[in-house]
Design an enzyme around this catalytic site. Structure first.
Site, PDB file in Angstrom:
ATOM      1  CB  CYS B  53      -0.916  -0.238   1.212  1.00 42.59           C
ATOM      2  SG  CYS B  53      -0.192  -0.247   2.863  1.00 42.59           S
ATOM      3  N   PRO B 118       7.659  -4.397  10.765  1.00 46.02           N
ATOM      4  CG  PRO B 118       6.702  -6.089  12.036  1.00 46.02           C
ATOM      5  CD  PRO B 118       6.515  -4.721  11.792  1.00 46.02           C
ATOM      6  CD  GLN B 119       2.121  -6.649   8.915  1.00 42.24           C
ATOM      7  OE1 GLN B 119       2.082  -5.487   8.925  1.00 42.24           O
ATOM      8  NE2 GLN B 119       1.461  -7.409   9.135  1.00 42.24           N
ATOM      9  CD  GLU B 195       3.737  -1.640   5.337  1.00 45.23           C
ATOM     10  OE1 GLU B 195       4.198  -0.963   6.138  1.00 45.23           O
ATOM     11  OE2 GLU B 195       3.902  -1.656   3.992  1.00 45.23           O
ATOM     12  CG  MET B 196       2.242   0.746  11.421  1.00 41.43           C
ATOM     13  SD  MET B 196       3.318  -0.076  12.437  1.00 41.43           S
ATOM     14  CE  MET B 196       2.334   0.170  14.181  1.00 41.43           C
ATOM     15  CB  ALA B 197      -3.974  -1.386  10.650  1.00 37.82           C
TER      16      ALA B 197
END
Lengths: 273, 423
Positions: B53, B118-119, B195-197
């Site tokens: 994204c 980390p993703q 990623e964070m969500a």
């Protein structure tokens, strides 16, 4: 008797210090010592009231000094029971200083001689006084919890969780325990008012005599009734409930002390020098 | 010169707004198709493509840099039906060491919106997996990607860079616990996907929240995520009505405007009987109107607020990132060394081919007359081969050895120029 009061005050003050230290240092032994100190104070306190009761043969709520003692005792009693049921460790930070303050006031009020009145032997009166006072103690704690709620909520709301964030419990817990306090307080107040009516009927021949204390008690009762009603119907909780608990306690304080300063009535004598 | 170069083209959250990133993003299936198409381009020898994204990156190996860049640009434009001009300004093109550095930094999450999340590494791994399946990666990309994974891992373990990203979810959890007491049994709504969500949701699941609802503009994506979290997908339009029952909202869409405004919450708090609502807004730009925070019993935290909660020392974070950069620099130099050594072989090969071509054409001329016997011709041929081998022996040794002064690439360059190998 005097010595017992001094020891009691000392215990309560030490307990308050213990709870304050707990707030800052967050060590469990501080919280525990605060709790046991208040318990020790409570035991002394009970002894002093009982000895007074036995000595005079009347329920000791005849003048300001005695009513304050009972008020302090009621708060301590309620706090101890409540604390052992709900693990709201930080509550002592509010309760202990409050009790200590009441007891300091007790020791400062002059101990004037009391005229013997037969009314203080009635069962109705004793239940009236005890119910109302423990109910008031519950409202006092509800107010304290409300203050803690506002402190914690303010930090979270302004996204600036500072000193209190880690030290105070969750908003949900504060809200729930505050609510419990108000329910208990309201139940006891209702019971106290009913016994009061019955007692008034036996003494003055009527349930309600538009005595200022009665009127203000009614106002207090209505206020808390409205608060509970709103919570049950539209879910008044959180911040608003906390503010209302604080306002409610202010009204209560006025009913308890203020009314006697501004108005005259048949309750006046119990809370004057 | 025709030495193979590593080239990286891409756009990311720093160079392009979400509108453009959206336009040229590749889904997983599209990536597969894209790889096949790019592989068939004559200018491109090896290729890897990944799209998240926050970024779209094309990593390729080519002999003809400029042509390959043009090809790639044209491809992106054709594939997504977007004119080149629309994304050209946002496009960065890194060649050689810079491309290597870039991929290292991206994988190590030094280039991420939330540094240290980390993703991204997993996403690059997945992209590489696709590339190996489609056989679009060769010697160079294989080596580069393995090195990339190694470096990313090393940076994660040797620096505190990962603590930061993890601590944001941690802060969200801590706040949630201070609001709700226990997170157990709370309903969570995830809007969008990032990623964070997703990381935050995973943390919440570990705290045994009840049900995860997932809303996404593309319903398929919502279903996909819901499956992953064992939750249920809802339509984007249903989102508002869901607010009645959920407790925690994590939002991370790419929307340029607020997707939840104060008027959406109107009457909702009453319906909820004033139970608190906790909004975690991870999106940049924000999804949740901060005005909502002014309603009673609602708490809105955006990513900066969460950072504030952990009272993190910014200097610490910078120092960790700096450590990461140093590891990257070192790795880039190492990779360059390997890359150069690899290139000796094609140069020597080209040199041999050139000599053999000369020998062949000369042999042809000499033997054309037919004045030599069969046995003699064979001897001449043999002698020519031997000559070539003897001539090549020393230069090959020199180029292969590590003793080249001024760097191997210089020698290779000179060799190529002297023998005009690039013509």
């Amino acid at each position: 008797m005097e010595l017992l009061i001094i020891v009691t005050v000392l215990f309560y003050m030490l307990s308050a210090a213990g709870y304050f230290a707990y707030l800052f240092i967050q060590k469990n032994y501080l919280y525990r010592s605060g709790f046991y100190l208040i318990l020790a104070g409570f035991v002394c306190h009970t002894l002093s009231i009982v000895s007074n009761f036995i000595a005079s043969g009347q329920f000791p709520a005849r003048k300001l000094q005695e009513t304050l003692t009972i008020a302090g005792w009621a708060v301590a009693c309620f706090f101890l029971v409540f604390q052992s049921r709900f693990k709201l460790k930080v509550l002592g930070i509010f309760a202990a200083p409050l009790i200590a303050l009441i007891m300091v006031a007790v020791s400062q009020v002059p101990n004037s001689p009391t005229q013997v009145q037969s009314v203080f032997k009635s069962f109705w009166l004793v239940s009236h006084v005890i119910a109302v006072f423990i109910g008031n103690a519950a409202f006092a704690l509800a107010c304290g919890i409300g203050v803690l709620y506002l402190l914690q909520e303010h930090g979270i709301k302004t996204r600036n969780p500072g000193f209190f964030f880690k030290r105070l419990p969750s908003l949900d817990m504060l809200d729930a325990t505050g609510y419990t306090c108000i329910i208990i307080g309201f139940t006891l107040l209702t019971f106290g008012l009913i016994t009061g009516f019955v007692y008034a009927k036996t003494v003055w021949g009527r349930f309600w005599s538009w005595d200022p204390k009665e009127v203000w008690s009614g106002v207090t009762w209505l206020f808390y009734a409205a608060l509970l009603h709103e919570r049950l119907t539209v879910g008044w909780r959180g911040r608003r409930a906390a503010i209302m608990a604080i306002i409610g306690f202010a009204i209560l304080l006025f009913t308890f002390l203020g009314v006697n300063l501004f108005f005259k009535g048949h309750h006046g004598v119990f809370t004057t020098f | 010169m025709t030495m193979s170069e590593i080239i990286l083209l891409g756009i990311n959250h720093k160079t392009a707004p979400i509108e453009i990133r959206e336009c040229i993003a590749f889904s997983e299936d599209e990536t597969t198709v894209a790889l096949e198409t790019l592989k068939n381009e004559p200018t491109i020898k090896e290729v890897l493509l990944f799209s998240t994204c926050n970024r779209v990156e094309v990593l390729l190996v080519t002999d003809r840099t400029e042509e390959a860049v043009e090809t790639a640009k044209r491809f992106i434009s054709d594939f997504n039906k977007v004119p080149v001009a629309q994304f050209e300004d946002a496009l960065y093109i890194h060649v050689g060491d810079e491309a290597v550095r870039h991929i290292f930094r991206v994988a190590a999450s030094l280039d991420s919106m939330v540094v240290g999340e980390p993703q991204i590494l997993g996403q690059i791994k997945a992209a590489y997996h696709t590339a190996t399946q489609k056989k679009t990666s060769g010697v160079i990309l294989n080596r580069l990607l393995h090195k990339t994974f190694f470096i990313a891992k090393r940076i994660r373990t040797e620096t505190g860079i990962g603590d930061h990203a993890v601590s944001i979810s941690y802060a969200a959890i801590e706040l949630g616990r201070k609001i709700f007491g226990r997170l157990e049994g709370k309903q969570v709504l995830l809007i969008g996907a990032g990623e964070m969500a997703e990381l935050a949701v995973e943390h919440l699941i570990r705290h045994r929240v009840a049900d995860i609802l997932v809303a996404n503009r593309t319903f398929e994506r919502a279903v996909e995520l819901a499956d992953r979290f064992n939750g249920s997908a809802i339509k984007f339009e249903e989102m508002i009505s869901c607010l009645e029952n959920v407790d925690i909202i994590i939002s991370s869409t790419g929307s340029p405007d607020f997707i939840l405004k104060r008027q959406h919450l109107k009457g909702m708090m009453r319906k909820r009987r004033n139970r608190p609502l906790f909004f975690i807004d991870i999106a940049v730009p924000r999804d949740i109107d901060p005005e909502i925070n002014r309603l009673t019993n609602t708490y809105v935290y955006d990513i900066d607020d969460l950072k504030g909660v952990i009272e993190e020392n910014i200097e610490d974070r910078n120092r960790e990132a700096l450590k990461g950069e140093r590891i990257v620099d070192e790795a880039v130099v190492r990779f360059r060394q390997w890359y150069d050594s690899l290139d000796v072989v094609p140069t020597i090969k080209a040199l041999r081919q050139k000599l053999e071509a000369i020998a062949d054409s000369e042999l042809k001329k000499t033997l054309q007359s037919g004045s030599l016997s069969q046995a003699d011709s064979r001897s001449v041929r043999r002698m020519t081969r031997a000559l070539i081998n003897k001539i090549l022996h020393d230069p090959t040794d020199t180029l292969k050895s590590n003793g080249c002064q001024g760097g191997k690439s210089v020698y290779l360059d000179i060799t190529r120029k002297l023998f005009k190998l690039d013509e």
